[in-house]
Design a protein around this motif. Structure first.
Motif, PDB file in Angstrom:
ATOM      1  N   VAL A 102       1.186  -3.724  -1.572  1.00  9.85           N
ATOM      2  CA  VAL A 102       0.154  -2.724  -1.307  1.00  9.85           C
ATOM      3  C   VAL A 102       0.165  -2.254   0.149  1.00  9.85           C
ATOM      4  CG1 VAL A 102      -2.333  -2.309  -1.303  1.00  9.85           C
ATOM      5  CG2 VAL A 102      -1.283  -3.590  -3.174  1.00  9.85           C
ATOM      6  N   VAL A 103       0.450  -3.163   1.093  1.00 14.45           N
ATOM      7  CA  VAL A 103       0.297  -2.821   2.508  1.00 14.45           C
ATOM      8  C   VAL A 103       1.613  -2.923   3.275  1.00 14.45           C
ATOM      9  CG1 VAL A 103      -0.910  -3.373   4.651  1.00 14.45           C
ATOM     10  CG2 VAL A 103      -2.087  -3.621   2.458  1.00 14.45           C
ATOM     11  N   MET A 104       2.227  -4.097   3.282  1.00 16.43           N
ATOM     12  CA  MET A 104       3.320  -4.364   4.207  1.00 16.43           C
ATOM     13  C   MET A 104       4.541  -3.484   3.960  1.00 16.43           C
ATOM     14  SD  MET A 104       2.854  -8.500   4.045  1.00 16.43           S
ATOM     15  CE  MET A 104       4.462  -8.839   4.740  1.00 16.43           C
ATOM     16  N   ARG A 105       5.090  -3.522   2.756  1.00 16.23           N
ATOM     17  CA  ARG A 105       6.302  -2.759   2.469  1.00 16.23           C
ATOM     18  C   ARG A 105       6.073  -1.251   2.490  1.00 16.23           C
ATOM     19  NH1 ARG A 105      11.123  -3.325   3.716  1.00 16.23           N
ATOM     20  NH2 ARG A 105      10.963  -5.508   3.100  1.00 16.23           N
ATOM     21  N   PRO A 106       4.994  -0.727   1.889  1.00 14.63           N
ATOM     22  CA  PRO A 106       4.779   0.719   1.985  1.00 14.63           C
ATOM     23  C   PRO A 106       4.627   1.215   3.419  1.00 14.63           C
ATOM     24  CG  PRO A 106       3.441  -0.200   0.229  1.00 14.63           C
ATOM     25  CD  PRO A 106       4.017  -1.353   0.968  1.00 14.63           C
ATOM     26  N   ALA A 107       3.918   0.448   4.262  1.00 15.11           N
ATOM     27  CA  ALA A 107       3.741   0.868   5.654  1.00 15.11           C
ATOM     28  C   ALA A 107       5.073   0.878   6.395  1.00 15.11           C
ATOM     29  CB  ALA A 107       2.752  -0.059   6.351  1.00 15.11           C
ATOM     30  N   SER A 108       5.884  -0.163   6.174  1.00 14.14           N
ATOM     31  CA  SER A 108       7.187  -0.220   6.828  1.00 14.14           C
ATOM     32  C   SER A 108       8.098   0.894   6.348  1.00 14.14           C
ATOM     33  CB  SER A 108       7.836  -1.584   6.561  1.00 14.14           C
ATOM     34  OG  SER A 108       9.129  -1.642   7.100  1.00 14.14           O
ATOM     35  N   ALA A 109       8.162   1.092   5.032  1.00 14.63           N
ATOM     36  CA  ALA A 109       9.021   2.146   4.490  1.00 14.63           C
ATOM     37  C   ALA A 109       8.574   3.527   4.940  1.00 14.63           C
ATOM     38  CB  ALA A 109       9.031   2.064   2.961  1.00 14.63           C
ATOM     39  N   ALA A 113      10.863   6.100   7.013  1.00 15.39           N
ATOM     40  CA  ALA A 113      11.137   7.398   6.406  1.00 15.39           C
ATOM     41  C   ALA A 113      10.687   8.547   7.307  1.00 15.39           C
ATOM     42  CB  ALA A 113      10.439   7.493   5.051  1.00 15.39           C
ATOM     43  N   LEU A 114       9.543   8.398   7.974  1.00 14.83           N
ATOM     44  CA  LEU A 114       9.072   9.446   8.871  1.00 14.83           C
ATOM     45  C   LEU A 114       9.990   9.599  10.082  1.00 14.83           C
ATOM     46  CD1 LEU A 114       5.200   8.869   8.786  1.00 14.83           C
ATOM     47  CD2 LEU A 114       6.461  10.817   7.850  1.00 14.83           C
TER      48      LEU A 114
END
Length: 251
Positions: A102-109, A113-114
């Motif tokens: 929910v938090v760690m991987r989406p924020a890192s990805a 990506a940005l």
């Protein structure tokens, strides 16, 4: 009645070159090209910046050696989740994987990506910053493409990782060789009083370490696909003392 149970096994299609490129290609991303300026601005001096980078490298070197042992002792895919599950139980493992998804991987990805989108769109917006909507669309498209590639074929994803690793290593080689050439040309003014202006407060050092550690992110990714590695094995060949049996694990 006796019932046969079948276990789903993943295809072992990742070899040594694919594994190395998987780690290298994941670690060498946008972080290493962006973090140095933030580390230097946070810590305040080139000498202290080099110390920060050295400490970050040593931390992840030791962590990588630990994960190599864990990947052999617990030869299952899943990384931290499977290690927590086997050692502390289902509750802690569920809490970790929930926060990870929910938090760690989406924020890192999203961050990676940005940054990728900024590099891609920079030639089209020379002299000004690209619109945020364009950056977000390009970043979202990159994430979707990579997701589809990984779902289609492990071999295809590994091949793309190898190609991207070569490109990134070439880019880093150009930067490093350029710096070495400048040093041989006598441009050493940045090393005069290299520790002057160092920020020794906890906040500055914490930010510098955070930026340095973030650029190393990805060192543990190979353990997420342990079951897809070709012939992963580890032999512990210790001198058997009395009462201490030798241990050999061959997975």
């Amino acid at each position: 009645m006796e019932s046969d149970t079948q276990r789903l096994n993943l295809k072992r299609e990742v070899g040594i070159i694919g594994g190395v490129s998987f780690i290298t290609g994941t670690m060498i991303g946008s972080g290493i090209f962006i973090s140095p300026q933030f580390v230097l601005s946070a810590i305040g001096s080139p000498g202290a910046s080099l110390v920060i980078w050295t400490c970050c490298g040593l931390i992840f070197l030791l962590a990588g050696l630990c994960y190599a042992e864990l990947g052999t002792v617990i030869p299952e895919s899943g990384g931290e989740f499977i290690y927590i599950l086997r050692t502390t139980g289902k509750v802690v493992a569920f809490m970790f994987v929930l926060s990870f998804i929910v938090v760690m991987r989406p924020a890192s990805a999203t961050g990676v990506a940005l940054n990728f989108a900024e590099y891609v769109m920079a030639p089209f917006y020379s002299g000004c910053s690209p619109p945020q909507l364009v950056l977000k669309l390009v970043a979202a498209g990159a994430i979707m493409v990579l997701t589809i590639v990984n779902c289609l074929s492990v071999r295809l994803a590994t091949g793309i990782q190898v190609v991207s690793m070569v490109v990134k290593l070439l880019a880093l080689a150009v930067i490093i060789l350029g710096g070495v050439v400048m040093l041989f040309q006598g441009h050493t003014e940045n090393f005069d009083n290299s520790f002057e202006g160092t920020n020794v407060d906890v906040s500055s050092m914490g930010i510098a370490f955070y930026q340095g550690l973030w650029s190393f992110e990805g060192w543990n990714t190979l353990n997420y696909l342990t079951e897809e590695l070709k012939d992963p094995e580890k032999e512990f060949d210790h001198d058997c003392e009395e009462g201490l049996p030798c241990l050999m694990l061959d997975t």
